[in-house]
Scaffold this motif. Structure first.
Motif, PDB file in Angstrom:
ATOM      1  N   PRO A 187      19.617-102.938 -32.700  1.00 25.70           N
ATOM      2  CA  PRO A 187      20.537-101.811 -32.898  1.00 25.70           C
ATOM      3  C   PRO A 187      19.841-100.488 -32.611  1.00 25.70           C
ATOM      4  CG  PRO A 187      19.685-102.543 -35.002  1.00 25.70           C
ATOM      5  CD  PRO A 187      19.123-103.484 -33.971  1.00 25.70           C
ATOM      6  N   ALA A 188      20.608 -99.421 -32.597  1.00 23.01           N
ATOM      7  CA  ALA A 188      20.032 -98.085 -32.442  1.00 23.01           C
ATOM      8  C   ALA A 188      19.262 -97.704 -33.705  1.00 23.01           C
ATOM      9  CB  ALA A 188      21.139 -97.069 -32.173  1.00 23.01           C
ATOM     10  N   GLY A 189      18.244 -96.861 -33.535  1.00 23.10           N
ATOM     11  CA  GLY A 189      17.519 -96.317 -34.679  1.00 23.10           C
ATOM     12  C   GLY A 189      16.335 -97.126 -35.145  1.00 23.10           C
ATOM     13  N   VAL A 190      15.906 -98.130 -34.370  1.00 25.23           N
ATOM     14  CA  VAL A 190      14.783 -98.979 -34.756  1.00 25.23           C
ATOM     15  C   VAL A 190      13.540 -98.558 -33.975  1.00 25.23           C
ATOM     16  CG1 VAL A 190      13.887-101.348 -34.784  1.00 25.23           C
ATOM     17  CG2 VAL A 190      16.306-100.915 -35.276  1.00 25.23           C
ATOM     18  N   GLN A 191      12.405 -98.456 -34.650  1.00 23.21           N
ATOM     19  CA  GLN A 191      11.151 -98.190 -33.943  1.00 23.21           C
ATOM     20  C   GLN A 191      10.720 -99.435 -33.180  1.00 23.21           C
ATOM     21  OE1 GLN A 191       7.799 -96.537 -35.995  1.00 23.21           O
ATOM     22  NE2 GLN A 191       9.010 -94.924 -36.990  1.00 23.21           N
ATOM     23  N   VAL A 192      10.222 -99.226 -31.953  1.00 23.13           N
ATOM     24  CA  VAL A 192       9.675-100.317 -31.151  1.00 23.13           C
ATOM     25  C   VAL A 192       8.201 -99.999 -30.918  1.00 23.13           C
ATOM     26  CG1 VAL A 192       9.839-101.639 -29.011  1.00 23.13           C
ATOM     27  CG2 VAL A 192      11.921-100.700 -30.065  1.00 23.13           C
ATOM     28  N   VAL A 193       7.343-100.849 -31.455  1.00 25.89           N
ATOM     29  CA  VAL A 193       5.899-100.597 -31.452  1.00 25.89           C
ATOM     30  C   VAL A 193       5.214-101.579 -30.514  1.00 25.89           C
ATOM     31  CG1 VAL A 193       3.813-100.530 -32.866  1.00 25.89           C
ATOM     32  CG2 VAL A 193       6.005 -99.785 -33.838  1.00 25.89           C
ATOM     33  N   GLY A 194       4.508-101.058 -29.516  1.00 25.73           N
ATOM     34  CA  GLY A 194       3.703-101.891 -28.629  1.00 25.73           C
ATOM     35  C   GLY A 194       2.252-101.869 -29.080  1.00 25.73           C
ATOM     36  N   VAL A 195       1.672-103.041 -29.302  1.00 20.36           N
ATOM     37  CA  VAL A 195       0.301-103.132 -29.811  1.00 20.36           C
ATOM     38  C   VAL A 195      -0.638-103.447 -28.646  1.00 20.36           C
ATOM     39  CG1 VAL A 195      -1.210-104.146 -31.554  1.00 20.36           C
ATOM     40  CG2 VAL A 195       1.247-103.985 -31.980  1.00 20.36           C
ATOM     41  N   GLY A 196      -1.258-102.397 -28.096  1.00 24.99           N
ATOM     42  CA  GLY A 196      -2.170-102.591 -26.985  1.00 24.99           C
ATOM     43  C   GLY A 196      -3.356-103.464 -27.341  1.00 24.99           C
ATOM     44  N   GLN A 197      -3.879-103.304 -28.567  1.00 20.95           N
ATOM     45  CA  GLN A 197      -5.045-104.083 -28.976  1.00 20.95           C
ATOM     46  C   GLN A 197      -4.757-105.573 -28.944  1.00 20.95           C
ATOM     47  OE1 GLN A 197      -7.797-103.049 -32.419  1.00 20.95           O
ATOM     48  NE2 GLN A 197      -6.733-104.800 -33.310  1.00 20.95           N
ATOM     49  N   ALA A 198      -3.543-105.975 -29.318  1.00 20.59           N
ATOM     50  CA  ALA A 198      -3.183-107.400 -29.332  1.00 20.59           C
ATOM     51  C   ALA A 198      -3.169-107.979 -27.931  1.00 20.59           C
ATOM     52  CB  ALA A 198      -1.817-107.581 -29.993  1.00 20.59           C
ATOM     53  N   VAL A 199      -3.061-107.126 -26.913  1.00 21.55           N
ATOM     54  CA  VAL A 199      -3.121-107.571 -25.514  1.00 21.55           C
ATOM     55  C   VAL A 199      -4.556-107.474 -25.004  1.00 21.55           C
ATOM     56  CG1 VAL A 199      -2.298-107.150 -23.173  1.00 21.55           C
ATOM     57  CG2 VAL A 199      -0.742-106.832 -25.120  1.00 21.55           C
ATOM     58  N   HIS A 200      -5.163-106.305 -25.156  1.00 17.88           N
ATOM     59  CA  HIS A 200      -6.484-106.042 -24.573  1.00 17.88           C
ATOM     60  C   HIS A 200      -7.583-106.917 -25.161  1.00 17.88           C
ATOM     61  CE1 HIS A 200      -4.916-101.738 -23.580  1.00 17.88           C
ATOM     62  NE2 HIS A 200      -4.542-102.633 -22.688  1.00 17.88           N
ATOM     63  N   ARG A 201      -7.408-107.371 -26.402  1.00 23.29           N
ATOM     64  CA  ARG A 201      -8.461-108.161 -27.051  1.00 23.29           C
ATOM     65  C   ARG A 201      -8.000-109.585 -27.343  1.00 23.29           C
ATOM     66  NH1 ARG A 201     -12.428-104.461 -30.503  1.00 23.29           N
ATOM     67  NH2 ARG A 201     -12.515-102.701 -29.080  1.00 23.29           N
ATOM     68  N   SER A 202      -7.083-110.073 -26.526  1.00 26.99           N
ATOM     69  CA  SER A 202      -6.562-111.426 -26.710  1.00 26.99           C
ATOM     70  C   SER A 202      -7.134-112.377 -25.661  1.00 26.99           C
ATOM     71  CB  SER A 202      -5.035-111.419 -26.607  1.00 26.99           C
ATOM     72  OG  SER A 202      -4.526-112.735 -26.583  1.00 26.99           O
ATOM     73  N   ALA A 203      -7.597-113.543 -26.132  1.00 30.00           N
ATOM     74  CA  ALA A 203      -8.096-114.569 -25.212  1.00 30.00           C
ATOM     75  C   ALA A 203      -6.973-115.135 -24.361  1.00 30.00           C
ATOM     76  CB  ALA A 203      -8.780-115.683 -26.012  1.00 30.00           C
ATOM     77  N   ARG A 204      -5.732-114.871 -24.738  1.00 30.42           N
ATOM     78  CA  ARG A 204      -4.591-115.332 -23.954  1.00 30.42           C
ATOM     79  C   ARG A 204      -4.563-114.636 -22.591  1.00 30.42           C
ATOM     80  NH1 ARG A 204      -1.066-113.932 -27.347  1.00 30.42           N
ATOM     81  NH2 ARG A 204      -1.089-115.863 -28.551  1.00 30.42           N
ATOM     82  N   TYR A 205      -5.075-113.418 -22.538  1.00 37.34           N
ATOM     83  CA  TYR A 205      -5.011-112.643 -21.301  1.00 37.34           C
ATOM     84  C   TYR A 205      -6.382-112.372 -20.683  1.00 37.34           C
ATOM     85  CZ  TYR A 205      -0.539-111.869 -23.560  1.00 37.34           C
ATOM     86  OH  TYR A 205       0.660-112.070 -24.204  1.00 37.34           O
ATOM     87  N   PHE A 206      -7.443-112.437 -21.501  1.00 32.72           N
ATOM     88  CA  PHE A 206      -8.786-112.125 -20.999  1.00 32.72           C
ATOM     89  C   PHE A 206      -9.788-113.105 -21.591  1.00 32.72           C
ATOM     90  CE2 PHE A 206      -6.393-108.131 -21.262  1.00 32.72           C
ATOM     91  CZ  PHE A 206      -6.437-107.725 -19.936  1.00 32.72           C
TER      92      PHE A 206
END
Length: 488
Positions: free
Chosen positions: A380-399
């Motif tokens: 819905p409208a009015g919800v914060q959407v938070v992207g966690v860069g650390q969860a990508v940059h420090r994940s063995a799934r991607y690196f």
């Protein structure tokens, strides 16, 4: 009396139960406590750690509630790109602390028509003034030469800090576009302005108070001044504006001619204000200048400090960078942007610095301004959407081996630089950093030109361990360190 007491207890129980119940639209997430939700689980100084931990348990999209604030947290790069590319997710948090700090003005925290118009003309004019173009390269080279001459050469063989002097060299480049002025690298006044801005924006002081303010906005009306002193905060901000930006802006106002082509960004802002005074208020104008100053100051300078930290920690990587420079450029002329394609390891080193240095482990939060579907789920409208860069940059799934500093991960089998879209140092989508091209050019030229002439090491017996500076909150910077430059 007893009946009213029972009714009150029942009402409180129902209210508590409803506050612990997730809305039907939301994804899974950590259990909620009554009223405060997940607020006690987060460290306000490093929320990205808990967000990354929750990602392992609840997946790439989950729901968090912090008092009155509802968040959908994304930890998958594809989902982050999908969400941040949608116009319905282009808003900014409207929490009480954000209103107190920015009042939804400036380039970073505005939204709607004000943000669209400001971003449009900012990109247009900064490009006209040379951002991302070769015509600015000479000025960047000039700042690098001044930094080497005034800071590195006198410091050879000595323990030195690169904190404020590096910031001034970087600020000069954006300030030339903004105000057509140059600041001295050792100028104490501009160092004072930079330090005061950093204290106001990045210090942990008052962070707990702002967290309380967001959990329950009504507390601002009942909290004592020592906890949330709005007047003190506003005075500090006004003093920074008065000391740092208003004199230059007044000089521009005194010579402003709406019939002439703008000389720089301040002129462009005044011209836009002349055309649309109801939209481009004085406060918004100052906040936009402040945002450019801050973005051109601490983000690039902090990335470079991480780079120097990694250079000292990994002398083998430093030697490989210098060998590449010697082979492809030599020492008779400074490296230029045209050399980029011939310096793949230098490019890989910068990208790995951005990945592991990870100066924005939480991307600037967005807010849904209209109902939208993300990852197949309706928000819905009015919800914060938070992207966690650390969860990508420090994940063995991607690196592979994500906590190891390995620039070679971005070099392909043919020895060419292979960028990875999972590294998101400038965020992504419609609100991606508008100074990205300038920052990339600055990082490349500073590192290549400096390493061509200098080597760096930590003092004898010192090891950094890659600790984060605990006094900086919103930008992840290395714990302060000293290094020793030496002429090659």
């Amino acid at each position: 009396m007893f009946l009213w007491l029972v009714v009150a207890v029942v009402a409180v129980v129902i209210w508590a139960w409803k506050s612990m119940t997730r809305p039907s639209w939301c994804p899974q997430g950590p259990p909620l406590l009554p009223w405060i939700g997940n607020a006690l689980s987060l460290d306000p100084a490093a929320p990205e750690s808990k967000y990354s931990e929750w990602a392992e348990q609840y997946g790439s999209m989950y729901y968090v509630k912090l008092g009155a604030v509802e968040q959908v947290v994304l930890t998958d790069p594809a989902l982050i790109r999908e969400a941040f590319s949608r116009p319905e997710v282009s808003g900014r948090p409207d929490t009480a602390s954000m209103v107190l700090i920015n009042n939804n003005n400036g380039l970073v925290m505005s939204e709607g028509e004000l943000w669209r118009e400001t971003r449009r003309f900012t990109l247009h004019h900064l490009r006209n003034f040379g951002m991302g173009k070769s015509q600015l390269e000479g000025y960047i080279q000039q700042q690098i030469a001044g930094f080497c001459e005034e800071i590195l050469k006198p410091g050879c063989g000595k323990e030195i800090s690169l904190e404020s002097s590096l910031n001034v060299a970087i600020v000069n480049i954006i300030w030339n576009l903004v105000a057509s002025e140059e600041l001295g690298i050792t100028d104490e006044k501009i160092k004072s302005v930079i330090n005061r801005i950093n204290r106001l924006n990045l210090s942990t002081d008052g962070l707990q108070a702002f967290a309380v303010l967001d959990l329950a906005p009504w507390v601002q009306k009942v909290t004592p001044d020592w906890l949330i002193n709005r007047e003190r905060f506003e005075k500090e901000f006004a003093d920074i504006m008065k000391e740092g930006f208003l004199p230059a802006l007044q000089r521009h106002r005194d010579s402003f001619d709406p019939g002439s082509e703008p000389r720089d960004y301040m002129d462009a802002m005044l011209l836009e204000q002349h055309r649309r005074p109801e939209l481009m208020t004085d406060h918004h104008l100052l906040m936009a200048i402040h945002d450019l100053f801050l973005a051109g100051n601490d983000t690039t300078a902090t990335t470079l400090r991480w780079a120097f930290c990694f250079l000292c920690q990994r002398p083998d990587v430093q030697r490989r960078l210098q060998a590449e420079l010697d082979a492809e450029v030599g020492r008779q002329r400074p490296p230029t942007l045209a050399d980029r394609q011939r310096l793949p390891f230098t490019e890989a080193f910068i990208l790995e610095t951005q990945r592991l240095g990870d100066i924005t482990p939480l991307l600037v939060p967005h807010r849904t301004v209209a109902p939208v579907s993300v990852g197949g789920r309706h928000l819905p409208a009015g919800v914060q959407v938070v992207g966690v860069g650390q969860a990508v940059h420090r994940s063995a799934r991607y690196f592979a081996e994500p906590l190891q500093f390995r620039p070679e991960r971005f070099i392909d089998s043919d020895g060419k630089f292979q960028p990875d879209k999972n590294v998101m140092p400038f965020s992504v989508g419609k609100r991606q950093c508008l100074g990205e091209s300038l920052a990339r050019n600055e990082l490349f030229l500073f590192l290549a030109c400096i390493l061509q002439n200098f080597s760096f090491r930590f003092p004898e017996g010192y090891h950094h361990h890659l600790e984060q500076d605990p006094d900086n909150v919103f930008i992840r910077s290395p714990k302060p360190f000293k290094l020793i430059p030496e002429r090659r």
